[in-house]
Design an enzyme around this catalytic site. Structure first.
Site, PDB file in Angstrom:
ATOM      1  N   ARG A 142      -9.380  -0.325   7.351  1.00 58.55           N
ATOM      2  CA  ARG A 142     -10.367   0.656   6.880  1.00 58.55           C
ATOM      3  C   ARG A 142     -10.648   1.671   7.993  1.00 58.55           C
ATOM      4  O   ARG A 142     -11.782   1.906   8.394  1.00 58.55           O
ATOM      5  CB  ARG A 142     -11.652  -0.018   6.470  1.00 58.55           C
ATOM      6  CG  ARG A 142     -12.331   0.790   5.391  1.00 58.55           C
ATOM      7  CD  ARG A 142     -13.209  -0.023   4.549  1.00 58.55           C
ATOM      8  NE  ARG A 142     -13.656   0.733   3.403  1.00 58.55           N
ATOM      9  CZ  ARG A 142     -14.159   0.164   2.351  1.00 58.55           C
ATOM     10  NH1 ARG A 142     -14.236  -1.121   2.272  1.00 58.55           N
ATOM     11  NH2 ARG A 142     -14.572   0.890   1.348  1.00 58.55           N
ATOM     12  N   CYS A 143      -9.563   2.236   8.461  1.00 58.42           N
ATOM     13  CA  CYS A 143      -9.653   3.084   9.641  1.00 58.42           C
ATOM     14  C   CYS A 143      -8.405   3.936   9.689  1.00 58.42           C
ATOM     15  O   CYS A 143      -7.320   3.486   9.376  1.00 58.42           O
ATOM     16  CB  CYS A 143      -9.697   2.178  10.867  1.00 58.42           C
ATOM     17  SG  CYS A 143      -9.176   2.941  12.388  1.00 58.42           S
TER      18      CYS A 143
ATOM     19  N   GLN B 269       0.835  -1.215   0.000  1.00 56.15           N
ATOM     20  CA  GLN B 269       0.000   0.000   0.000  1.00 56.15           C
ATOM     21  C   GLN B 269       0.865   1.258   0.000  1.00 56.15           C
ATOM     22  O   GLN B 269       0.392   2.336  -0.315  1.00 56.15           O
ATOM     23  CB  GLN B 269      -0.912   0.003   1.224  1.00 56.15           C
ATOM     24  CG  GLN B 269      -1.986  -1.075   1.177  1.00 56.15           C
ATOM     25  CD  GLN B 269      -2.916  -1.060   2.373  1.00 56.15           C
ATOM     26  OE1 GLN B 269      -3.094  -2.086   3.017  1.00 56.15           O
ATOM     27  NE2 GLN B 269      -3.531   0.070   2.682  1.00 56.15           N
TER      28      GLN B 269
END
Ligand code: CDP
Length: 807
Positions: free
Chosen positions: A384-385, A237
């Site tokens: 997702r935070c 990522q």
């Protein structure tokens, strides 16, 4: 204007710029199976590596015998910690300032820990080799319960830290203590509690879960001995950060490391950090001189790479009798597993958990977080935070419902009473953040009107009465959640990774024919950046989005960026894209002025080019300016039309949302029905409404999974009992509810296009909505707080404990 001249609307529509529901360009290859993932990378002579992993949660490694493994046809090498010590790579630094074993060095500290790396000509041979490696273990007592980690007689996990009374984040109080992090004014907060008319206190756990992306973590490492260059294709990522980490720990010059993130099948924080697989594959390639591929399987992914959450939060609220909050006190016991490998910006050992005051105007607050070691996998990633924001939102949203229950007040009314008011922005929270913009009351009221909140409450009252009369066995819950997010890490004043400020970047290069390429420091894992980044450029400089190619993930070509996670891409890289485009536009204006023989100030922008003020027929389109940039620029100007921007945001962005879940639960079976789920999101300026809706659908589905069943659970010996999709709840289309989405638009005042992030909002707001619905359903039977996850069995057990069944 003749009939063929496009209208302004047609010119605007042709750009497919911001606000357009442009179809995702990347889907053309994805829907045809033409994506290019790491596992598609196949190099001549490529070898495969796989791990021997620990069956124990805590054990001493007495010996490792590779003799039989090396006899397996195809097996070429077995790498152990002893091998890695010869190149000083047996341990690696973590992003959180700790160190982590690459391969077991004397001990194993969690089930599934990497013990040896078997390298073979193919994956099957590697697997056969693994089965022949003989490891002798001496089991030790396992520490699984975080609440026992700091008992005086708790087992010593990290012998390498013996005698160290301080770590990367200050003093350690116990051999299993990592750090204590405190924020806020303790004295003022304690005083508010002493004076409070009403207080609540509850231990609210957010269980351990896992991002479990469709594609697991994997890499191919190829070392070129002649050039001394290492090329790594991986599911990263943050490819540039990986390049820097490899340069620092492998001592290879950074310009001789090429990191390529091809297509990635979901990340969700799982693919931010560095894992032993990457190091071992790189070492194996250096040793063998051949490319080496490492691909994690599903069980390995769930049990060993990067869990999320595992926060145990004791929340207290002080309030007046009529529901005005006067203080917030929170203590967190943070279970970090065997190594502190949280992927947080350096100075934030508990991420941005100090957003825990949420959307409410708490005059004072105090927070303390104790990080501890246990015999569980390391991680603590931003699933997702944005760095523990999900935990914080869950904590405050449950606590507000518990306060409402104690006060006998409606939870929505309590929220409306305590919201930060529009005129208070920019708002300084008691725990140190400056919220950029918001209009919480409008969002909440829109939600309440759309779902007929008052009507639903009436229906619930009738249902409860019917339940008490024995006419139904179903109970009804309304789960209200209102969240404020903090995304866009981040400003160099407070955010860095390994000392590198968390800016992001974009380089735009326009070609003579009016098409171009934009290279960005982020890396999409499904968020649709190739589509939306081109839309920003289209609106900024009037070149159709279809004529802009977006490229990410190649450290040789993209400018240095800090990558994609925590919804930082739009707030940071989105801004860099707009700023690079504006540099191009400024140069384009000079070229246009020269070509139109007017002063620059006499020009005005008009959708896709410049026109002379007062002479609308005298225009030069951006396409024509591109051509001119390569043959007739003003004297003294360099030819070409390109620009690069590195954007250091002045602040984070603070998206928010109002969600509600309407749920019925059958008390005899625990089976729940999600009757309705409405999600209103405000992410400022909306680049692509269709992509936003997709992001919200995906995030809500994850929130549903987490709240209603998904969990990484350990037995008392430290065995992972939910290590495959047979046990780890992964909702399919069958279980997933229908999502209703809505929005308001409150632009960010400091972002060049007013956009805030959105990707993680639905996970952040969704989990409390589901959990509040379950808790609301049971509350009239006398319960205050039921821990997640709320699967059928636990719902049934709650009903039983509340005495719902007649004797
Ligand atoms: O960092 P990440 O890409 O995961 O999250 P994000 O910045 O929230 O963006 C997710 C996707 O939603 C991207 O394609 C964005 O361009 C899009 N988005 C949007 O269209 N409008 C916004 N205001 C925010 C995000």
């Amino acid at each position: 204007m003749n009939d063929m001249t496009p209208t302004r609307e047609q010119r605007e529509a042709k750009l497919e710029g911001m606000g357009c529901k442009r179809k995702r360009v990347e889907d053309i290859r994805f829907t045809q199976g033409k994506g290019n993932y790491v596992d598609d990378v196949k190099l001549p002579g490529m070898l495969h590596g796989d791990f021997v992993r620990s069956p124990h949660a805590h054990a001493r490694v007495k010996s490792i015998n590779s003799e039989e493994a090396l006899k397996v046809p195809g097996v070429l090498a077995v790498i152990t910690a002893e091998t890695l010590k010869t190149v000083n790579l047996a341990w690696m630094p973590t992003l959180a300032g700790d160190v982590q074993m690459v391969l077991a060095d004397g001990k194993v500290l969690f089930q599934g820990q990497e013990v040896a790396f078997v390298v073979a000509t193919d994956r099957y041979a590697a697997d056969d080799g693994i089965n022949k490696v003989v490891v002798e273990y001496e089991p030790l007592p396992a520490l699984i319960d975080p609440f026992k980690a700091m008992d005086p007689d708790a087992p010593v996990l990290r012998e390498d830290l013996a005698g160290k009374t301080s770590g990367a984040h200050g003093p350690r109080r116990h051999h299993n203590h990592i750090f204590e992090w405190t924020v806020g004014d303790k004295d003022l907060t304690d005083a508010a509690f002493r004076k409070a008319e009403v207080t609540i206190k509850e231990m609210i756990s957010y269980h351990r879960t896992h991002p479990s992306p469709l594609e697991t973590c994997q890499c191919v490492c190829s070392f070129d001995k002649i050039k001394g260059e290492l090329t790594i294709w991986g599911t990263f990522q943050a490819p540039h950060v990986i390049r820097t980490v490899v340069a620092l720990i492998a001592k290879i010059p950074e310009h001789k490391i090429h990191v390529i993130s091809p297509d990635i099948g979901g990340g969700f924080g799982n693919k931010v950090g560095a894992y032993p697989g990457y190091i071992c594959a790189a070492v194996a390639s250096i040793v063998t001189g051949k490319p080496v591929k490492w691909v994690e399987d599903r069980i390995e992914n769930l049990t060993a790479t990067s869990f999320a959450r595992d926060y145990h939060m004791t929340a207290e609220i002080a309030s007046t009798k009529d529901g005005k909050v006067t203080g917030l006190r929170v203590h967190v016991l943070a279970d970090h597993g065997a190594f502190d490998a949280c992927a947080d910006p350096s100075k934030w050992p508990a991420g941005f958990f100090n957003i825990v005051t949420g959307s409410y105007d708490f005059p004072v607050a105090h927070l303390s977080v104790d990080g501890i070691y246990t015999n569980k996998a390391p991680g603590g990633v931003a699933y997702r935070c944005s760095f523990r924001v999900t935990e914080a939102a869950y904590c405050i949203e449950r606590a507000m419902d518990i306060l409402a229950q104690k006060l006998g007040m409606d939870p929505a009314e309590l929220r409306l009473k305590n919201f930060v008011r529009p005129e208070q922005f920019p708002y300084h929270s008691a725990l140190g953040w400056e919220y950029d913009s918001g209009d919480y009351h409008t969002a909440m009221r829109k939600m309440m009107e759309t779902v007929d909140y008052a009507g639903l409450r009436k229906e619930q009252a009738a249902q409860r009465a019917a339940f008490k009369r024995g006419e139904t066995r179903e109970i009804m819950g309304l789960g209200v959640s209102f969240f404020t997010e903090i995304v866009g890490a981040g400003p160099s004043k407070n955010c860095d990774i390994l000392g590198i400020a968390m800016f992001d970047s974009c380089e735009i290069r326009l070609h003579p024919t009016g098409a171009g390429i934009a290279r960005v420091g982020t890396k999409s894992q499904g968020q649709g950046h190739e589509t939306t980044w081109a839309q920003i450029i289209a609106s900024e400089i009037g070149i159709p989005a279809d004529d802009i190619m977006v490229e990410e993930g190649n450290t040789d070509t993209a400018p240095y960026g800090l990558g994609t996670y925590g919804s930082r891409s739009t707030p940071v890289a989105g801004a860099a894209i707009a700023m690079a485009a504006r540099k191009i536009k400024a140069k384009a204006q000079m070229i246009a002025a020269y070509k139109l023989e007017v002063h620059e100030d006499d020009l005005e922008w008009d959708i896709d080019g410049f026109r002379v003020k007062g002479l609308p027929e005298k225009t030069l389109s951006m396409k024509d300016i591109c051509w001119a940039a390569y043959n007739s620029v003003p004297p003294g100007m360099e030819p070409g039309l390109e620009a690069v921007s590195y954007y250091d945001p002045p602040n984070m962005t603070y998206p928010f949302g109002a969600y509600i879940c309407v749920m019925n639960i059958d008390v005899d079976t625990g089976v729940y029905k999600i009757r309705r789920f409405y999600a209103l999101d405000d992410c400022g300026t909306r680049i692509n409404p269709m992509i936003i809706e997709g992001q919200v659908h995906g995030g809500l589905t994850e929130a549903f999974a987490i709240a209603m069943g998904q969990e990484i659970r350990y037995d008392p010996e430290g065995n992972v009992v939910t290590g495959s999709f047979m046990d780890f709840f992964m909702p399919t289309a069958v279980e997933t509810p229908h999502w209703e989405t809505d929005f308001t638009v409150t632009p960010s005042p400091h972002h060049p296009i007013g956009a805030k992030g959105v990707g993680e909002s639905p996970n952040v707001g969704g989990v409390p909505a589901f959990s509040n619905a379950v808790n609301d359903a049971f509350s009239f039977l006398g319960s205050t707080h039921i821990q997640m996850p709320h699967d059928y069995w636990r719902n049934w057990r709650t009903a039983k404990e509340l005495g719902v069944f007649a004797a």
